[in-house]
Structure formats: C-alpha cells, structure tokens
Design a protein around this motif. Sequence first.
Motif, PDB file in Angstrom:
ATOM      1  N   UNK A 144       2.313  -1.744  14.474  1.00  0.00           N
ATOM      2  CA  UNK A 144       2.911  -1.663  13.147  1.00  0.00           C
ATOM      3  C   UNK A 144       3.151  -3.060  12.567  1.00  0.00           C
ATOM      4  N   UNK A 145       3.627  -3.979  13.385  1.00  0.00           N
ATOM      5  CA  UNK A 145       3.842  -5.360  12.927  1.00  0.00           C
ATOM      6  C   UNK A 145       2.511  -5.973  12.477  1.00  0.00           C
ATOM      7  N   UNK A 146       1.455  -5.782  13.265  1.00  0.00           N
ATOM      8  CA  UNK A 146       0.140  -6.312  12.900  1.00  0.00           C
ATOM      9  C   UNK A 146      -0.394  -5.637  11.637  1.00  0.00           C
ATOM     10  N   UNK A 147      -0.158  -4.341  11.515  1.00  0.00           N
ATOM     11  CA  UNK A 147      -0.595  -3.598  10.330  1.00  0.00           C
ATOM     12  C   UNK A 147       0.097  -4.153   9.082  1.00  0.00           C
ATOM     13  N   UNK A 148       1.398  -4.354   9.171  1.00  0.00           N
ATOM     14  CA  UNK A 148       2.162  -4.889   8.042  1.00  0.00           C
ATOM     15  C   UNK A 148       1.624  -6.261   7.654  1.00  0.00           C
ATOM     16  N   UNK A 149       1.331  -7.089   8.648  1.00  0.00           N
ATOM     17  CA  UNK A 149       0.736  -8.401   8.387  1.00  0.00           C
ATOM     18  C   UNK A 149      -0.568  -8.275   7.604  1.00  0.00           C
ATOM     19  N   UNK A 150      -1.390  -7.330   8.007  1.00  0.00           N
ATOM     20  CA  UNK A 150      -2.721  -7.178   7.401  1.00  0.00           C
ATOM     21  C   UNK A 150      -2.655  -6.663   5.970  1.00  0.00           C
ATOM     22  N   UNK A 151      -1.617  -5.917   5.610  1.00  0.00           N
ATOM     23  CA  UNK A 151      -1.549  -5.375   4.249  1.00  0.00           C
ATOM     24  C   UNK A 151      -0.729  -6.249   3.304  1.00  0.00           C
ATOM     25  N   UNK A 152      -0.093  -7.286   3.814  1.00  0.00           N
ATOM     26  CA  UNK A 152       0.773  -8.138   2.995  1.00  0.00           C
ATOM     27  C   UNK A 152      -0.044  -9.128   2.170  1.00  0.00           C
ATOM     28  N   UNK A 153       0.251  -9.184   0.882  1.00  0.00           N
ATOM     29  CA  UNK A 153      -0.356 -10.167  -0.008  1.00  0.00           C
ATOM     30  C   UNK A 153       0.513 -11.421   0.048  1.00  0.00           C
ATOM     31  N   UNK A 154       0.061 -12.414   0.761  1.00  0.00           N
ATOM     32  CA  UNK A 154       0.835 -13.650   0.973  1.00  0.00           C
ATOM     33  C   UNK A 154       0.978 -14.475  -0.304  1.00  0.00           C
ATOM     34  N   UNK A 155       0.128 -14.196  -1.296  1.00  0.00           N
ATOM     35  CA  UNK A 155       0.229 -14.938  -2.562  1.00  0.00           C
ATOM     36  C   UNK A 155       1.427 -14.493  -3.376  1.00  0.00           C
ATOM     37  N   UNK A 156       1.947 -13.306  -3.056  1.00  0.00           N
ATOM     38  CA  UNK A 156       3.106 -12.760  -3.757  1.00  0.00           C
ATOM     39  C   UNK A 156       4.334 -13.026  -2.878  1.00  0.00           C
ATOM     40  N   UNK A 157       5.130 -14.013  -3.248  1.00  0.00           N
ATOM     41  CA  UNK A 157       6.247 -14.431  -2.389  1.00  0.00           C
ATOM     42  C   UNK A 157       7.288 -13.329  -2.218  1.00  0.00           C
ATOM     43  N   UNK A 158       7.552 -12.554  -3.264  1.00  0.00           N
ATOM     44  CA  UNK A 158       8.534 -11.464  -3.156  1.00  0.00           C
ATOM     45  C   UNK A 158       8.029 -10.411  -2.162  1.00  0.00           C
ATOM     46  N   UNK A 159       6.755 -10.083  -2.244  1.00  0.00           N
ATOM     47  CA  UNK A 159       6.181  -9.113  -1.312  1.00  0.00           C
ATOM     48  C   UNK A 159       6.197  -9.661   0.116  1.00  0.00           C
ATOM     49  N   UNK A 160       5.805 -10.911   0.282  1.00  0.00           N
ATOM     50  CA  UNK A 160       5.777 -11.512   1.612  1.00  0.00           C
ATOM     51  C   UNK A 160       7.174 -11.498   2.247  1.00  0.00           C
ATOM     52  N   UNK A 161       8.192 -11.785   1.441  1.00  0.00           N
ATOM     53  CA  UNK A 161       9.571 -11.777   1.929  1.00  0.00           C
ATOM     54  C   UNK A 161       9.999 -10.359   2.329  1.00  0.00           C
ATOM     55  N   UNK A 162       9.673  -9.393   1.491  1.00  0.00           N
ATOM     56  CA  UNK A 162      10.003  -7.985   1.770  1.00  0.00           C
ATOM     57  C   UNK A 162       9.348  -7.529   3.080  1.00  0.00           C
ATOM     58  N   UNK A 163       8.093  -7.884   3.257  1.00  0.00           N
ATOM     59  CA  UNK A 163       7.353  -7.441   4.435  1.00  0.00           C
ATOM     60  C   UNK A 163       7.824  -8.169   5.711  1.00  0.00           C
TER      61      UNK A 163
END
Length: 175
Positions: free
Chosen positions: A124-143
Amino acid sequence: MKKWLKQEITGYNMPMYLNDILTGNYSRNFLRMSIIRDGDAYMFTYDTGNFRKLRVCDLDVQGKLKLVKGLIEISDENENYLVMARKYLLEPELIYCSGNSVDKDRMRILFYPDFNETDFKDKLVLFIDRITDRRNSAEAEEMERLKEVVRNGDRLRLLRHLDKRISRLSPRVEN
C-alpha cells in the motif's frame, strides 16, 4: 465488446483452491479469468469486459484517497475468500474500472501473483508512492501523511483517517 488479455507465468505454483476461487469468479474483485496449466507454466487469460485500466492521472487527491480506501476494502473482502493480499500484486496498472470510477464496486484487480508475497502495508505504501503527483505539493503532503498512517496504524484507524480526509476534501453544498 469483449477484450482479452493473456499472460504467461512460469516458476509459480498456484494452490488449487486459489485457482478455483479466481476462475469461479467467487471474489468479484478480480477481473474474470481463466487459467491453463502446462507443467510449471500457467496461461492466465483475463476478460476485461467493460473495464479499462484506471487512469490515475485523471484523479484528484480526493479520488486517490477513495481509490486507496476501496483497495483496502477489496483486500478485506478478498481475505474472506482466502485470497490474501500478499498473494497478488497491487500496482496502479493492474487496477481496472468502469468509467474511471474509484467506487469499490466499479473496480477490479487484474490478478498477477506476487512471487515475494509482500506484506499488504508495504504494498500500500508503494502504491501510494506510485499514484502521487509530486509536482503538486498539497497532494504530496496529503499522501505522505497517509503513508505514515498506513505504516503506524491498523486498518480500522486507516479507514477512519481516509473517511475524515475524503469528507474534508468534499465540496460543500450551500443551501
């Protein structure tokens, strides 16, 4: 229109009960499939039906959180059929859905064996990493917050966290 995918796998020994569960479509969380065994080789044939690969890039943060929640619920249901999460891979490209919906009832997993039998939390941790858009800082923080809850909490705590975050990200309707 039916669409079929085929995958040949060698070096894997599938328990007969798992073969029966998957080909009998007892757990409806997987794409329909047939399995042919020839010695130590398997030919998996998947019927995608009206399901298509999930387009993760089209999901917002709330959609990604709903996706993770749905996968946890699917994993729990699969365990009722003795298909433990460590037995199959959990990758974004193996998630199929109808209408790119992350509603649990409209998603299916393409069963592909996990030869390493990785623990669900790690997957699950790896899955979350793979779906996270790192260019979006708010999303990266949430994930990142979500990954911490996955690592440190139990499933009930994780589901509560997801419900709370999904609810907070829902648009408010004015009366």
